[in-house]
Design an enzyme around this catalytic site. Sequence first.
Site, PDB file in Angstrom:
ATOM      1  N   ASP A   1      47.485  36.236  51.000  1.00 34.96           N
ATOM      2  CA  ASP A   1      48.751  35.540  51.231  1.00 34.96           C
ATOM      3  C   ASP A   1      49.615  36.487  52.064  1.00 34.96           C
ATOM      4  OD1 ASP A   1      50.751  33.711  51.263  1.00 34.96           O
ATOM      5  OD2 ASP A   1      51.101  33.673  49.103  1.00 34.96           O
ATOM      6  N   SER A   2      50.560  35.896  52.802  1.00 41.02           N
ATOM      7  CA  SER A   2      51.232  36.627  53.877  1.00 41.02           C
ATOM      8  C   SER A   2      52.355  37.547  53.425  1.00 41.02           C
ATOM      9  CB  SER A   2      51.780  35.609  54.871  1.00 41.02           C
ATOM     10  OG  SER A   2      52.525  34.631  54.184  1.00 41.02           O
ATOM     11  N   GLY A   3      52.809  37.407  52.179  1.00 44.12           N
ATOM     12  CA  GLY A   3      53.811  38.331  51.664  1.00 44.12           C
ATOM     13  C   GLY A   3      55.189  37.736  51.452  1.00 44.12           C
TER      14      GLY A   3
ATOM     15  N   PHE B   1      56.274  34.871  50.218  1.00 48.31           N
ATOM     16  CA  PHE B   1      56.462  34.264  48.899  1.00 48.31           C
ATOM     17  C   PHE B   1      56.611  35.319  47.813  1.00 48.31           C
ATOM     18  CE2 PHE B   1      54.765  32.429  44.947  1.00 48.31           C
ATOM     19  CZ  PHE B   1      55.628  31.354  44.815  1.00 48.31           C
TER      20      PHE B   1
ATOM     21  N   ASP C   1      55.722  32.701  56.127  1.00 51.21           N
ATOM     22  CA  ASP C   1      56.536  31.493  55.967  1.00 51.21           C
ATOM     23  C   ASP C   1      57.730  31.769  55.065  1.00 51.21           C
ATOM     24  OD1 ASP C   1      54.918  31.913  53.704  1.00 51.21           O
ATOM     25  OD2 ASP C   1      55.117  29.821  53.095  1.00 51.21           O
TER      26      ASP C   1
ATOM     27  N   GLN D   1      55.963  23.567  55.157  1.00 53.55           N
ATOM     28  CA  GLN D   1      57.037  23.593  54.154  1.00 53.55           C
ATOM     29  C   GLN D   1      57.784  22.255  54.223  1.00 53.55           C
ATOM     30  OE1 GLN D   1      57.681  25.795  51.788  1.00 53.55           O
ATOM     31  NE2 GLN D   1      56.217  27.403  52.332  1.00 53.55           N
TER      32      GLN D   1
ATOM     33  N   ASP E   1      44.760  28.097  44.574  1.00 50.73           N
ATOM     34  CA  ASP E   1      44.793  29.402  43.906  1.00 50.73           C
ATOM     35  C   ASP E   1      45.918  29.345  42.900  1.00 50.73           C
ATOM     36  OD1 ASP E   1      47.060  29.816  45.987  1.00 50.73           O
ATOM     37  OD2 ASP E   1      47.266  31.499  44.601  1.00 50.73           O
TER      38      ASP E   1
ATOM     39  N   CYS F   1      31.498  24.257  26.948  1.00 51.26           N
ATOM     40  CA  CYS F   1      31.517  25.336  27.941  1.00 51.26           C
ATOM     41  C   CYS F   1      30.336  26.267  27.688  1.00 51.26           C
ATOM     42  CB  CYS F   1      32.832  26.105  27.807  1.00 51.26           C
ATOM     43  SG  CYS F   1      32.981  27.473  28.976  1.00 51.26           S
TER      44      CYS F   1
ATOM     45  N   CYS G   1      30.128  29.363  29.180  1.00 46.89           N
ATOM     46  CA  CYS G   1      30.495  30.692  29.678  1.00 46.89           C
ATOM     47  C   CYS G   1      30.042  31.762  28.675  1.00 46.89           C
ATOM     48  CB  CYS G   1      32.005  30.785  29.936  1.00 46.89           C
ATOM     49  SG  CYS G   1      33.007  31.131  28.485  1.00 46.89           S
TER      50      CYS G   1
ATOM     51  N   CYS H   1      32.054  31.616  25.390  1.00 49.65           N
ATOM     52  CA  CYS H   1      31.743  30.494  24.499  1.00 49.65           C
ATOM     53  C   CYS H   1      30.314  30.573  23.952  1.00 49.65           C
ATOM     54  CB  CYS H   1      31.975  29.168  25.208  1.00 49.65           C
ATOM     55  SG  CYS H   1      33.733  28.864  25.495  1.00 49.65           S
TER      56      CYS H   1
ATOM     57  N   HIS I   1      36.546  33.062  30.192  1.00 46.53           N
ATOM     58  CA  HIS I   1      36.457  31.633  29.857  1.00 46.53           C
ATOM     59  C   HIS I   1      37.340  30.789  30.772  1.00 46.53           C
ATOM     60  CE1 HIS I   1      36.501  27.784  27.908  1.00 46.53           C
ATOM     61  NE2 HIS I   1      37.826  27.838  28.041  1.00 46.53           N
TER      62      HIS I   1
HETATM   63  N1  PRF Z   1      54.053  30.211  50.629  1.00 48.20           N
HETATM   64  C1  PRF Z   1      53.221  31.287  50.544  1.00 48.20           C
HETATM   65  N2  PRF Z   1      52.561  31.587  49.418  1.00 48.20           N
HETATM   66  C2  PRF Z   1      52.740  30.807  48.337  1.00 48.20           C
HETATM   67  C3  PRF Z   1      53.579  29.674  48.365  1.00 48.20           C
HETATM   68  C4  PRF Z   1      54.285  29.349  49.568  1.00 48.20           C
HETATM   69  O1  PRF Z   1      55.031  28.379  49.687  1.00 48.20           O
HETATM   70  C5  PRF Z   1      53.522  29.120  47.074  1.00 48.20           C
HETATM   71  C6  PRF Z   1      54.250  27.921  46.581  1.00 48.20           C
HETATM   72  N3  PRF Z   1      53.615  27.281  45.494  1.00 48.20           N
HETATM   73  C7  PRF Z   1      52.647  29.916  46.324  1.00 48.20           C
HETATM   74  N4  PRF Z   1      52.196  30.927  47.102  1.00 48.20           N
HETATM   75  N5  PRF Z   1      53.059  32.060  51.615  1.00 48.20           N
HETATM   76 ZN    ZN Z   2      33.924  29.172  27.748  1.00 49.51          ZN
END
Ligand code: PRF
Ligand code: ZN
Length: 372
Positions: free
Chosen positions: A93-95, A97, A147, A189, A266, A304, A306, A309, A335
């Site tokens: 992720d770009s940072g 958030f 973003d 967005q 994620d 399950c 796993c 379990c 789990h």
């Molecule tokens: N932008 C970025 N990472 C994120 C979000 C986002 O809007 C969210 C929002 N649920 C989670 N992680 N870059």
């Molecule tokens: Zn399990």
Amino acid sequence: MDKFNFTLEETDGRARTGLIETPHGNIETPIFMPVGTVGSVKTISPAELTDDIGAQIILGNTYHLHLRPGDEVVAKHGGLAKFNSWNKPTLTDSGGFQVFSLAEMNKITDEGVHFRSHLDGSRLFISPEESIRIQQNIGADIMMAFDECVSLPSERQYVVEAMERTYRWAQRSFDARTRDDQALFGIIQGGVEKDLRKISAEQITSIPFDGFAIGGLSVGEEIPVMYDICSHTTEFMPKDKPRYLMGVGTPQDLLHGISYGVDMFDCVMPTRNARNGLLFTSRGKLHIKRKEWELSDAPVDANCNCYTCRNFSRGYLRHLWKAGEYLGMRLNSLHNLHFYLSLVKRARNAIKLGVYNNFMKETLEEMSVGGE
Ligand code: PRF
Ligand code: ZN
């Protein structure tokens, strides 16, 4: 980027299966990506992720890895997948958030974001160019554009400003890339306003990114609103590129997202909840700390298979929880992640068989039984 490819395979209504090819291997979609914020999926080894959980791609965070150990250090170790010995596909992720949710407040300008490190309070700055530079050092197969995610509720005027800035930052992120072995996804967005979501989707998809994400959801809005906006947004996303719903969510959220045509998810929920003793099962959530499990020899989830379990009782897991044992957190995380990865695998199979809607309905019904 020619080392990255997405092939749409089967569709069933709006749900779809596909294959993402990356330099570190392939990913079957729909997929859930375990979160490894600082380069480790908390308490779980790469061997367990592969053999016991069936993970295909894990996520790392630009913000955290930039602060510690430093993106240059990760680069010198040969990139994230080699550094942490996962050796399979990764996404960063770009940072932005993480800065908004973790760092001490920050000033957002068109240039970028000023903030203080949550580790030592030092002053830092990340711009789209800086985010891409860091992400190139980390070397994940998939990078995310920088973003601005607004928390909800927010004034429409602010949502518009953040959306326009996200568009400018997306173009700058795209232009800052200097490597050709990493894919780059754009992020849509626009808050919970349908007209803004359409505009943002059109803006972001006008840039030839390798995939597109829906950001800005699960940030304070009601669940039905989240579903409605997610469903609305995928309508404006190209069919031939992967679609990623960021930071979402519960098993129910995944099933709904898949029905709207989302390919990637994620969330920290399975791992964070596991460490707090909250387990996901085919019959809903289960709190392992409860007294009623003291003498239970039943597994967490009878459906399950796993490692947890197959080998441990609720009674033993409750004991580990009460004793504050690390093993309890590990077994719970195993789990929960297995549950998420097996859920998306079952979803893929249902789509291939053309029975996704029934599968979703039955799975949601069984999970709502709860009471365990
Ligand atoms: N932008 C970025 N990472 C994120 C979000 C986002 O809007 C969210 C929002 N649920 C989670 N992680 N870059
Ligand atoms: Zn399990």
